[in-house]
Design a protein around this motif. Structure first.
Motif, short mmCIF file in Angstrom:
data_model
loop_
_atom_site.label_atom_id
_atom_site.label_comp_id
_atom_site.label_asym_id
_atom_site.label_seq_id
_atom_site.Cartn_x
_atom_site.Cartn_y
_atom_site.Cartn_z
N VAL A 285 -39.83 -24.06 -37.93
CA VAL A 285 -38.95 -25.00 -37.22
C VAL A 285 -38.58 -26.17 -38.14
CG1 VAL A 285 -38.84 -26.68 -35.33
CG2 VAL A 285 -39.69 -24.37 -34.92
N ARG A 286 -39.56 -26.76 -38.79
CA ARG A 286 -39.27 -27.89 -39.67
C ARG A 286 -38.33 -27.50 -40.80
NH1 ARG A 286 -45.49 -30.09 -39.98
NH2 ARG A 286 -45.39 -31.53 -38.21
N GLY A 287 -38.62 -26.39 -41.45
CA GLY A 287 -37.79 -25.94 -42.57
C GLY A 287 -36.37 -25.60 -42.14
N ASN A 288 -36.22 -24.92 -41.02
CA ASN A 288 -34.89 -24.54 -40.55
C ASN A 288 -34.12 -25.74 -40.01
OD1 ASN A 288 -35.16 -21.87 -41.32
ND2 ASN A 288 -36.03 -21.26 -39.37
N ALA A 289 -34.82 -26.72 -39.46
CA ALA A 289 -34.15 -27.94 -39.00
C ALA A 289 -33.55 -28.69 -40.19
CB ALA A 289 -35.13 -28.84 -38.24
N GLU A 290 -34.33 -28.85 -41.24
CA GLU A 290 -33.82 -29.51 -42.44
C GLU A 290 -32.66 -28.73 -43.05
OE1 GLU A 290 -36.52 -30.84 -45.46
OE2 GLU A 290 -38.08 -31.32 -43.98
N ALA A 291 -32.79 -27.41 -43.10
CA ALA A 291 -31.74 -26.59 -43.68
C ALA A 291 -30.46 -26.66 -42.84
CB ALA A 291 -32.22 -25.15 -43.82
N ALA A 292 -30.59 -26.64 -41.52
CA ALA A 292 -29.40 -26.72 -40.65
C ALA A 292 -28.69 -28.06 -40.83
CB ALA A 292 -29.81 -26.52 -39.19
N ALA A 293 -29.46 -29.11 -41.02
CA ALA A 293 -28.87 -30.45 -41.16
C ALA A 293 -28.28 -30.70 -42.54
CB ALA A 293 -29.93 -31.51 -40.86
N PHE A 294 -28.89 -30.13 -43.57
CA PHE A 294 -28.51 -30.52 -44.93
C PHE A 294 -28.07 -29.39 -45.86
CE2 PHE A 294 -31.85 -33.42 -43.34
CZ PHE A 294 -31.06 -34.55 -43.18
N GLN A 295 -28.25 -28.13 -45.45
CA GLN A 295 -27.95 -27.04 -46.38
C GLN A 295 -27.02 -25.97 -45.83
OE1 GLN A 295 -31.89 -25.71 -47.36
NE2 GLN A 295 -32.37 -27.58 -48.47
N ASP A 296 -26.51 -26.12 -44.62
CA ASP A 296 -25.56 -25.15 -44.09
C ASP A 296 -24.26 -25.31 -44.88
OD1 ASP A 296 -23.60 -23.72 -42.62
OD2 ASP A 296 -24.74 -23.97 -40.76
N SER A 297 -23.89 -24.29 -45.64
CA SER A 297 -22.75 -24.38 -46.56
C SER A 297 -21.41 -24.59 -45.85
CB SER A 297 -22.68 -23.13 -47.43
OG SER A 297 -22.50 -21.98 -46.62
#
Length: 192
Positions: free
Chosen positions: A71-83
């Motif tokens: 959850v933590r990793g995917n939350a950060e990725a959704a906020a900052f790494q979704d291309s």
């Protein structure tokens, strides 16, 4: 408070705290004491929406790390790494809505023809993974809200994978899964 609501509040709080931390914003720590279910491997997707529009969505299709880390990793990725989007800003964070989807295990659909695939899809229930060689994409079950027709759903999924909407080959692999989704706007505002 039901167990489902409690889990939802914890998962939403974990996602929100992970994003806040990356933005350098102060946030309350989420109590995970006694919540051993967070240590079990799980696959999740974290979806962010802003004013009803998608703002980021990243996830895992298979469980490979503890639920809390996923959850933590995917939350950060959704906020900052979704291309598809620029990184989330602190201003947007104040208004963004968070949704956490916990996936079941992938189940092969054994659809050797597109007609078989279309007849076995369950609108509103199944998320679908499409694979053909290096082409791969998924739609969460929530996408049925925008694409309720199975032909449209599967066609858009193929386009997302990088193929044409009418593409089909006998070696296409399809997998289905379901989710337990927790939407921030559906949960009451009690503290975790």
């Amino acid at each position: 408070m039901s167990d489902t609501v409690d889990k939802g509040k914890v998962l939403i709080a974990l996602a929100r705290t992970a994003i806040a931390k990356r933005l350098g914003l102060g946030s309350e720590l989420v109590s995970t004491e006694g919540k051993t279910w967070l240590e079990k491997p799980a696959a999740t997707f974290v979806t962010l929406t802003l004013n009803g529009a998608l703002r980021g969505c990243i996830g895992s299709l298979e469980a490979y790390r503890p639920l809390i880390e996923d959850v933590r990793g995917n939350a950060e990725a959704a906020a900052f790494q979704d291309s598809r989007f620029t990184p989330l800003t602190a201003e947007e964070f104040a208004s963004v809505n968070v949704e956490v989807s916990v996936l079941t295990e992938l189940e092969a659909m054994h659809a050797y023809t597109e007609n078989i695939a279309l007849s076995t899809l369950r609108p509103g229930i199944d998320g679908v993974v499409f694979k053909f060689g290096m082409y791969k994409a998924t739609f969460l079950p929530q996408v049925w809200d925008q694409l309720p027709n199975p032909v449209d759903f599967l066609g858009h999924l193929k386009v997302k994978a990088g193929l044409s909407a009418d593409f089909w080959h006998p070696e296409v692999l399809l997998f289905k899964y379901q989710v337990k989704k927790y939407r921030e706007k559906d949960l009451s505002t009690e503290r975790v």
